[in-house]
Scaffold this motif. Sequence first.
Motif, PDB file in Angstrom:
ATOM      1  N   VAL A  67       6.341   8.797  -0.630  1.00  0.00           N
ATOM      2  CA  VAL A  67       5.238   7.873  -0.924  1.00  0.00           C
ATOM      3  C   VAL A  67       5.635   6.458  -0.531  1.00  0.00           C
ATOM      4  N   LEU A  68       4.761   5.809   0.218  1.00  0.00           N
ATOM      5  CA  LEU A  68       4.927   4.409   0.587  1.00  0.00           C
ATOM      6  C   LEU A  68       3.693   3.641   0.135  1.00  0.00           C
ATOM      7  N   ALA A  69       3.885   2.644  -0.718  1.00  0.00           N
ATOM      8  CA  ALA A  69       2.796   1.773  -1.152  1.00  0.00           C
ATOM      9  C   ALA A  69       2.944   0.423  -0.465  1.00  0.00           C
ATOM     10  N   VAL A  70       1.835  -0.118   0.017  1.00  0.00           N
ATOM     11  CA  VAL A  70       1.867  -1.384   0.757  1.00  0.00           C
ATOM     12  C   VAL A  70       0.832  -2.337   0.171  1.00  0.00           C
ATOM     13  N   LYS A  71       1.264  -3.550  -0.165  1.00  0.00           N
ATOM     14  CA  LYS A  71       0.348  -4.572  -0.678  1.00  0.00           C
ATOM     15  C   LYS A  71      -0.314  -5.272   0.518  1.00  0.00           C
ATOM     16  N   ALA A 104      -2.405  -0.042  -0.812  1.00  0.00           N
ATOM     17  CA  ALA A 104      -2.660   1.204  -0.091  1.00  0.00           C
ATOM     18  C   ALA A 104      -1.465   2.133  -0.264  1.00  0.00           C
ATOM     19  N   VAL A 105      -1.740   3.392  -0.559  1.00  0.00           N
ATOM     20  CA  VAL A 105      -0.700   4.393  -0.798  1.00  0.00           C
ATOM     21  C   VAL A 105      -0.748   5.431   0.316  1.00  0.00           C
ATOM     22  N   TYR A 106       0.404   5.641   0.957  1.00  0.00           N
ATOM     23  CA  TYR A 106       0.507   6.554   2.087  1.00  0.00           C
ATOM     24  C   TYR A 106       1.491   7.680   1.775  1.00  0.00           C
ATOM     25  N   SER A 107       1.152   8.880   2.232  1.00  0.00           N
ATOM     26  CA  SER A 107       2.075  10.000   2.199  1.00  0.00           C
ATOM     27  C   SER A 107       1.657  11.044   3.228  1.00  0.00           C
ATOM     28  N   SER A 108       0.388  11.460   3.195  1.00  0.00           N
ATOM     29  CA  SER A 108      -0.087  12.506   4.109  1.00  0.00           C
ATOM     30  C   SER A 108       0.010  12.085   5.569  1.00  0.00           C
ATOM     31  N   ARG A 109      -0.342  10.822   5.833  1.00  0.00           N
ATOM     32  CA  ARG A 109      -0.327  10.295   7.202  1.00  0.00           C
ATOM     33  C   ARG A 109       0.279   8.901   7.206  1.00  0.00           C
TER      34      ARG A 109
END
Length: 342
Positions: A67-71, A104-109
């Motif tokens: 999981v990568l969260a980006v502000k 924004a939270v990324y994991s699938s793509r």
Amino acid sequence: MVSSTGGVALDERTAVRARKRTSRRTVSAGAAFLCVLLAGVASGCRQSGVADGHSPFTGKAARAAPVLAVKIDNVRPARPQTGLDSADIVYVERVESGLSRLLAVYSSRLPSTVGPVRSARESDLELLRQFGTPAFAYSGTQAKLEPVVEAAPLYPLPAGKAGGAYFRNQDRAAPHNLYLRPERALKAAQGASNARDIGFRFGAAPPGGRNTPSYTARYPAARFSFDWSAERRGWLVSMDGAPVRAASGQRLAVPTVVVQGVRIRSSRYHDRWGAYSPYTETTGSGAARVLRDGKAYDAHWSRSTPDGGTDFTTSSGAPLNFAPGQVWVVFVPEKAVSGRAG
């Protein structure tokens, strides 16, 4: 030798944090392994959220991934943003002066680029705890908040600490020109948690709901509109009256929008002029409105601890299923979702 600046004490605190993070990763890995072993026996064991090949964030097919969260910046000079269409979840938060920022939270793509990236806030830490130990990319923080972020159960990746993952876009003016390369960022957070169950449920729509062709959520100096598109099977997103578009130029269409009523108070931190940052309380319970399939559903949300996910239920107490795909969660003051959807 102990220096007058307390360098040894700082080194000891750093070592303690490192040991704690190693312990957390070991526990998390052990729990995930146990889930795999018991998958055929205990069908409710979904630590990674992708044992059945589907993302716990979107309900769609996905591999196990960190999981990568980006502000992300959200004032007018920062638009259009890059990479929003690839996010699994987009949280909308109120910040100073009644404006908004996105998490924004990324994991699938993972898109090739995300941005513009801006600074973290205290309430981000509570929100992110449900993801385990995610990677968190942001441009920086005010000085007093920095050690709090560093000690939080996550992998902090501010600009200058992510191995060349950031760059400046020469076509934008500072401070709205800092961008992130997600794949490089995750290389600096090798132990980041994989996507796991955070309470979202996906499936058929519940009975009831009200036909809702358009819905608008407002802050003092920002507004978000969602217009249902039967053709796109999603809500077309607008910010301050302007359509939100992907890099391809196509309008962003979101299958599920959650308008979550929360308490928004002053945080412990303020800027140099004495203005306190808003703090969005994402633990507790309250009313929400879930938009899907052209309808609005009255809902109840509950998150008892920061480490746990958020449950969304109908008035009867049954889980309220989301439509598979990207989810937007818009945090608004509690009174903004009082009463029935209409």
